[in-house]
Design a protein around this motif. Structure first.
Motif, PDB file in Angstrom:
ATOM      1  N   GLY A 110      -1.214  49.971 -24.330  1.00  0.00           N
ATOM      2  CA  GLY A 110       0.181  49.943 -23.917  1.00  0.00           C
ATOM      3  C   GLY A 110       1.007  49.104 -24.876  1.00  0.00           C
ATOM      4  O   GLY A 110       0.479  48.410 -25.745  1.00  0.00           O
ATOM      5  N   ARG A 139       3.552  55.627 -13.369  1.00  0.00           N
ATOM      6  CA  ARG A 139       2.798  56.752 -12.808  1.00  0.00           C
ATOM      7  C   ARG A 139       2.406  56.456 -11.355  1.00  0.00           C
ATOM      8  O   ARG A 139       1.834  55.416 -11.054  1.00  0.00           O
ATOM      9  CB  ARG A 139       1.543  57.008 -13.650  1.00  0.00           C
ATOM     10  CG  ARG A 139       0.906  58.373 -13.401  1.00  0.00           C
ATOM     11  CD  ARG A 139      -0.356  58.497 -14.252  1.00  0.00           C
ATOM     12  NE  ARG A 139      -0.054  58.467 -15.669  1.00  0.00           N
ATOM     13  CZ  ARG A 139       0.243  59.555 -16.390  1.00  0.00           C
ATOM     14  NH1 ARG A 139       0.289  60.747 -15.813  1.00  0.00           N
ATOM     15  NH2 ARG A 139       0.476  59.444 -17.681  1.00  0.00           N
ATOM     16  N   TYR A 154       7.805  58.166 -16.229  1.00  0.00           N
ATOM     17  CA  TYR A 154       6.893  57.204 -16.848  1.00  0.00           C
ATOM     18  C   TYR A 154       6.777  57.509 -18.337  1.00  0.00           C
ATOM     19  O   TYR A 154       7.317  58.516 -18.817  1.00  0.00           O
ATOM     20  CB  TYR A 154       5.515  57.224 -16.181  1.00  0.00           C
ATOM     21  CG  TYR A 154       4.882  58.588 -16.035  1.00  0.00           C
ATOM     22  CD1 TYR A 154       4.075  59.110 -17.032  1.00  0.00           C
ATOM     23  CD2 TYR A 154       5.099  59.356 -14.892  1.00  0.00           C
ATOM     24  CE1 TYR A 154       3.492  60.362 -16.905  1.00  0.00           C
ATOM     25  CE2 TYR A 154       4.528  60.610 -14.752  1.00  0.00           C
ATOM     26  CZ  TYR A 154       3.723  61.109 -15.756  1.00  0.00           C
ATOM     27  OH  TYR A 154       3.155  62.360 -15.636  1.00  0.00           O
ATOM     28  N   ASN A 155       6.098  56.629 -19.055  1.00  0.00           N
ATOM     29  CA  ASN A 155       5.955  56.746 -20.516  1.00  0.00           C
ATOM     30  C   ASN A 155       7.310  56.850 -21.207  1.00  0.00           C
ATOM     31  O   ASN A 155       7.500  57.664 -22.122  1.00  0.00           O
ATOM     32  CB  ASN A 155       5.089  57.959 -20.879  1.00  0.00           C
ATOM     33  CG  ASN A 155       3.638  57.774 -20.470  1.00  0.00           C
ATOM     34  OD1 ASN A 155       3.173  56.656 -20.277  1.00  0.00           O
ATOM     35  ND2 ASN A 155       2.913  58.878 -20.335  1.00  0.00           N
TER      36      ASN A 155
END
Length: 328
Positions: A13, A195, A215-216
Motif C-alpha cells: 500500500g 473495500r 476504493y483504490n
C-alpha cells in the motif's frame, strides 16, 4: 547531505509513502535524495532475506538512510551506516499470534532496529510511549505526519441538502459497523472509501442508509472526496496517528473522531469527540454536527488553526534538523 529513503514494497500500500511524499519533495530542494521501495512484500523468512540482500547493495558511508516505516528489520543490513528509523505504531506486536511470534517480531522489528538506529522518530507521543515500553532508547523524538499542500481550503456546497458523510477506511479499527448502526434512520449519504466485506455490505443493505463506496483511489481522487463531503467520520478504535483529521481540516470539513490517543493529540480542541465503543455516543455526535451549523462552523474554524501545526514545511524542517545532527 545524501538522504536515501527506504520504503516498504508497493504491494503493502501507499499510505506510508504518501505521508512522506510532500516531506521528501521539500527535503529534495536542499539535499540529494534517493528513494527505494523494497522488492518483496510480507514477513515470510525468504522475503525478509531478499529485502535484506537488496538493501545490502545500497550500503554506503556517505549517506543517511531513512527507513520510513513498517520494514524496521532492514536496519540489520545497515549496520555501520547512519540511519533514521520512523515508527508509526506497534501494531505488529499487538497482532502477534503467540509468544514465539511476539518475540521474533519484538527482536526483528523493534529491539534490534531501535538499538541500531542513530535516531528513532515516532509520529505521535502515544507511539513514543508505546515504543519505550518495549525498548529503551535515548535518541528518540516525536515528529508528526504532515498534511499535503494539495489539501487546501474549499467552500462547502450549501446546495447539498442531503449531507455527505465521508468515512475513510474499512479495516477493523475504522469502526464502520458502529457508524452504520449510529446512522440508522439518518437522512444522509454515507460515502465509504475502502473495500467492503460481506458482513459490512449485509449490514449496510439492511440498515436503510443510502451509501456509496469506492476504493483504490489516487491521491487526487481522495482530495476530491474530502471536497465533496460535508463532514468526516473517523471514530477509530486504534490509530498510530490519524491522517483523515488533518486532511479534512485542511479542506475545511468538520471531523467526528474518537476520544482516544493519539487522536486527541492530533485533533486538540478542533474536532467533535465520541466514545468509539458506544453507538449512542457516535449517533449523538453525528446529530450535533448535522443539526447545529453554528457549532459545526466553530469546529471548522478551529480546524484551520489546528492544521497549521502539521504543515509540511514545519515537519520537513524537523527531519532536516535530525539529519544534520546525525551527520555531525
Amino acid at each position: 547531505m545524501n538522504i536515501v529513503y527506504l520504503n516498504r514494497s508497493k504491494e503493502a500500500g501507499f499510505s506510508i509513502a504518501k505521508v512522506f511524499k510532500p516531506v521528501i519533495k521539500l527535503v529534495r530542494q536542499e539535499q540529494t535524495v534517493e528513494i527505494y521501495n523494497m522488492p518483496h512484500f510480507g514477513a515470510a523468512p525468504h522475503k525478509i532475506l531478499k529485502n535484506l540482500l537488496f538493501v545490502l547493495k545500497l550500503r554506503r558511508k556517505d549517506a543517511i538512510f531513512h527507513v520510513t516505516g513498517d520494514i524496521h528489520y532492514i536496519l540489520l543490513a545497515l549496520i555501520g551506516c547512519k540511519v533514521v528509523l520512523t515508527i508509526h505504531d506497534i501494531a505488529t506486536l499487538k497482532n502477534a499470534k503467540n509468544k514465539l511470534d511476539y518475540f521474533l517480531k519484538w527482536l526483528l522489528w523493534f529491539y534490534l532496529p531501535i538499538k541500531l538506529a542513530n535516531h528513532v522518530v515516532c509520529i505521535s507521543h502515544k507511539t513514543k510511549l508505546e515504543v519505550l515500553s518495549v525498548v529503551k532508547k535515548k535518541a528518540i523524538s516525536v515528529v508528526h505526519n504532515s498534511v499535503d499542500s494539495g489539501f487546501s481550503r474549499m467552500a462547502e456546497d450549501k446546495k447539498n441538502f442531503t449531507p455527505v458523510i465521508l468515512h475513510i477506511g474499512t479495516g477493523w479499527n475504522k469502526n464502520l459497523t458502529r457508524v452504520i448502526q449510529a446512522l440508522k434512520d439518518t437522512q444522509c449519504n454515507l460515502r465509504i472509501i475502502g473495500r467492503l466485506n460481506a458482513e459490512q455490505l449485509g449490514l449496510l443493505n439492511s440498515s436503510g442508509i443510502f451509501y456509496s463506496n469506492d476504493y483504490n483511489l489516487t491521491d487526487e481522487q481522495i482530495i476530491v472526496e474530502y471536497e465533496k463531503c460535508n463532514l468526516v467520520s473517523f471514530p477509530s478504535l486504534f490509530e498510530g496517528f490519524g491522517m483523515p483529521i488533518i486532511e479534512a481540516q485542511a479542506v475545511g470539513r468538520a471531523v467526528l473522531t474518537s476520544n482516544i490517543d493519539p487522536l486527541r493529540e492530533v485533533g486538540g480542541n478542533s474536532v467533535h469527540y465520541v466514545n468509539p465503543e458506544s453507538v449512542k455516543s457516535i449517533k449523538e455526535g453525528f446529530k450535533a454536527l448535522l443539526s447545529d451549523n453554528v457549532y459545526k462552523e466553530s469546529i471548522i474554524k478551529k480546524g484551520f488553526v489546528n492544521v497549521e501545526r502539521f504543515s509540511v514545511t514545519k515537519i520537513a524542517d524537523q527531519y532536516i534538523e535530525i539529519y544534520q545532527k546525525i551527520k555531525i
